[in-house]
Enzyme design. Structure first.
Site, PDB file in Angstrom:
ATOM      1  N   GLY A   1     -12.100  -4.426   1.536  1.00 32.89           N
ATOM      2  CA  GLY A   1     -13.634  -4.342   1.663  1.00 32.89           C
ATOM      3  C   GLY A   1     -14.037  -3.301   0.239  1.00 32.89           C
TER       4      GLY A   1
ATOM      5  N   GLY B   1      -5.319  -5.746   2.090  1.00 37.34           N
ATOM      6  CA  GLY B   1      -4.049  -5.749   3.052  1.00 37.34           C
ATOM      7  C   GLY B   1      -3.247  -7.083   3.135  1.00 37.34           C
TER       8      GLY B   1
ATOM      9  N   ARG C   1       0.821  -1.314   0.005  1.00 38.62           N
ATOM     10  CA  ARG C   1      -0.255   0.002   0.010  1.00 38.62           C
ATOM     11  C   ARG C   1       0.770   1.122   0.065  1.00 38.62           C
ATOM     12  NH1 ARG C   1      -5.050  -1.534   4.074  1.00 38.62           N
ATOM     13  NH2 ARG C   1      -6.287  -2.785   2.352  1.00 38.62           N
TER      14      ARG C   1
ATOM     15  N   LYS D   1     -12.373  -9.858   9.492  1.00 41.80           N
ATOM     16  CA  LYS D   1     -13.284  -8.800   9.519  1.00 41.80           C
ATOM     17  C   LYS D   1     -14.858  -9.429   9.056  1.00 41.80           C
ATOM     18  CE  LYS D   1     -10.307  -4.958   8.410  1.00 41.80           C
ATOM     19  NZ  LYS D   1     -10.069  -4.153   7.582  1.00 41.80           N
TER      20      LYS D   1
HETATM   21  C1  3PG Z   1      -8.685  -2.100   5.029  1.00 46.73           C
HETATM   22  O1  3PG Z   1      -7.546  -2.441   5.506  1.00 46.73           O
HETATM   23  O2  3PG Z   1      -9.452  -2.577   4.467  1.00 46.73           O
HETATM   24  C2  3PG Z   1      -8.847  -0.505   4.999  1.00 46.73           C
HETATM   25  O3  3PG Z   1      -7.722   0.261   5.427  1.00 46.73           O
HETATM   26  C3  3PG Z   1      -9.942  -0.267   5.624  1.00 46.73           C
HETATM   27  O4  3PG Z   1      -9.719  -0.638   7.008  1.00 46.73           O
HETATM   28  P1  3PG Z   1     -11.025  -0.522   7.830  1.00 46.73           P
HETATM   29  O5  3PG Z   1     -11.848  -1.803   7.760  1.00 46.73           O
HETATM   30  O6  3PG Z   1     -10.710  -0.749   9.324  1.00 46.73           O
HETATM   31  O7  3PG Z   1     -12.086   0.672   7.700  1.00 46.73           O
HETATM   32 MG    MG Z   2      -7.172  -4.597   6.328  1.00 44.87          MG
END
Ligand code: 3PG
Ligand code: MG
Length: 400
Positions: A380, A357, A37, A200
């Site tokens: 995301g 990432g 990134r 996540k």
């Molecule tokens: C990611 O890593 O997908 C982005 O930097 C956004 O991070 P977040 O899901 O914590 O908003």
């Molecule tokens: Mg991430």
């Protein structure tokens, strides 16, 4: 690019440029483990400093919950920015309440400086897209450039409100991402298989409901899979699992069935009692999981099943590792599937687009990052783009 301002439309000479970057990179033991990134925004930084502009990097890092927390300080990524740019980099701490000192430090820095400001999420206004915080940020620059495609799905002060307060444009990385995704996935060759994993779960589960209407097969792995397995009544032991999302998971599986999308879940798993490298582990069938165990990877039968599904597909989109790939040997499933997708791509049988990432870090770890058709920095944001959603961070840059 259609609809956007780019760096070509702005006069950067001598300007204080607020560059929204995504410095939310994987870090282990205080060291950046994957700098993709950061590397992607170097062209934008170079264009700014070449004409004596100041490149003032704004970013979030992790999820510090709206208050300063040393664990989430952006100071720790500064060495990686130095390494990527080959240039000294200044760091300016702030809690984002009073930015007078920040303004002074920026003014005092010589033309052509690269500066990193503290984590925007140290202030609760960031995630609320707060107008006052955005104004405070805007007071620090003359121009706003957004190069954080991977954070463009967030309507936050530094990605949305701020863009309306200054002359704004997309940076080179944002421009390149949007072009490449349009080329690779604008009208994807069918059948399309999506692989979604990672940790996540609650922030990504909802978008699966839309995704199943757009793809022919959905492989669910990583922490995400446990929530689905639990929803199906299977034992997941002590695994990462969001039990209160069972209804959502069941609804997604029903939607998938109605839209003819096959959902592929792990049929076996590698589990351990500890979340650590080389923790003693065993492979279990999903019908015979150890109630004390923690699922840390997909098992070999699941890997074979996923490979077979990839054989059926013309296009693969991948976000989220299939296991705890940062700890050996729990990287095995992710690495095997990554290598297989790379080989199919090389053989001309598959268009492969991966993003996120951790996903990029996992592909790099598997040694195949350069063998995918396209690797996006976004996870995301990339999935929401796939769904056809308008990304607030991109919409804010549209020329009216
Ligand atoms: C990611 O890593 O997908 C982005 O930097 C956004 O991070 P977040 O899901 O914590 O908003
Ligand atoms: Mg991430």
């Amino acid at each position: 690019m259609a609809g956007f301002k780019t760096l070509d439309d702005l006069d950067l000479r001598g300007k204080r440029v607020l560059l929204r970057a995504d410095l939310n990179v994987p870090v282990a033991d205080g060291k950046v483990t994957d700098a993709t990134r950061i590397e992607r925004i170097v062209p934008t930084i170079r264009e700014i400093i070449k004409v004596d502009g100041k490149a003032i990097l704004l970013s979030h890092f992790g999820r510090p919950k709206g208050k300063p927390d040393p664990e989430f300080s952006l100071e720790q990524v500064v060495p990686a920015v130095v390494e990527a740019t080959g240039h000294p980099v200044g760091f300016i701490p702030t809690d984002w309440n009073d930015v007078a000192d920040v303004k002074k430090a920026i003014d005092d820095a010589p033309p052509g400086s690269i500066l990193v400001l503290e984590n925007t999420r140290f202030h609760p206004g960031e995630e609320k897209n707060d107008a006052e915080l955005a104004k405070r940020m805007a007071s620090l620059g003359d121009i706003y450039v957004d190069d954080a495609f991977s954070a463009a799905h967030r309507a936050h002060a530094s990605t949305e409100a701020l863009a309306h307060l200054l002359p704004a444009a997309a940076g080179r990385a944002m421009e390149a991402e949007l072009k490449a995704l349009e080329q690779g996935l604008g009208t994807p060759k069918k059948p399309v298989i999506a692989l979604v994993g990672g940790a996540k779960v609650s922030s990504k589960i909802d978008l699966l409901a839309n995704l199943v209407g757009k793809v022919e097969a959905l492989v669910i792995g990583g922490g995400m899979a446990n929530t689905f397995l639990f929803a199906l009544g299977l034992e997941v032991g002590k695994s990462l699992c969001e039990k209160d999302l069972s209804d959502t998971a069941n609804r997604i599986m029903e939607t998938a069935e109605k839209s003819g999308c096959s959902v592929i879940l792990p049929i076996d798993a590698v589990a351990a009692h500890k979340f650590a490298a080389n923790a003693p582990h065993r492979t279990y069938g999903m019908d015979a999981m150890d109630p004390e165990g923690m699922i840390l990877d997909v098992g070999p039968q699941s890997v074979d099943r996923i490979k077979a599904a990839i054989d059926e597909a013309a296009t693969l989109v991948w976000n989220g590792p299939l296991g705890a790939f940062e700890y050996e040997p729990f990287d095995a499933g992710t690495v095997a599937v990554a290598k297989y997708a790379a080989a199919r791509t090389k053989a001309g049988k598959l268009v492969s687009v991966a993003g996120g990432g951790d996903t990029v870090a996992a592909l790099a770890h598997a040694g195949v990052k350069d063998q995918f058709t396209y690797v996006s920095t976004a996870g995301g944001a990339f999935l929401e783009w796939m769904e056809g959603k308008t990304l607030p961070g991109v919409a804010a840059l549209m020329t009216k």
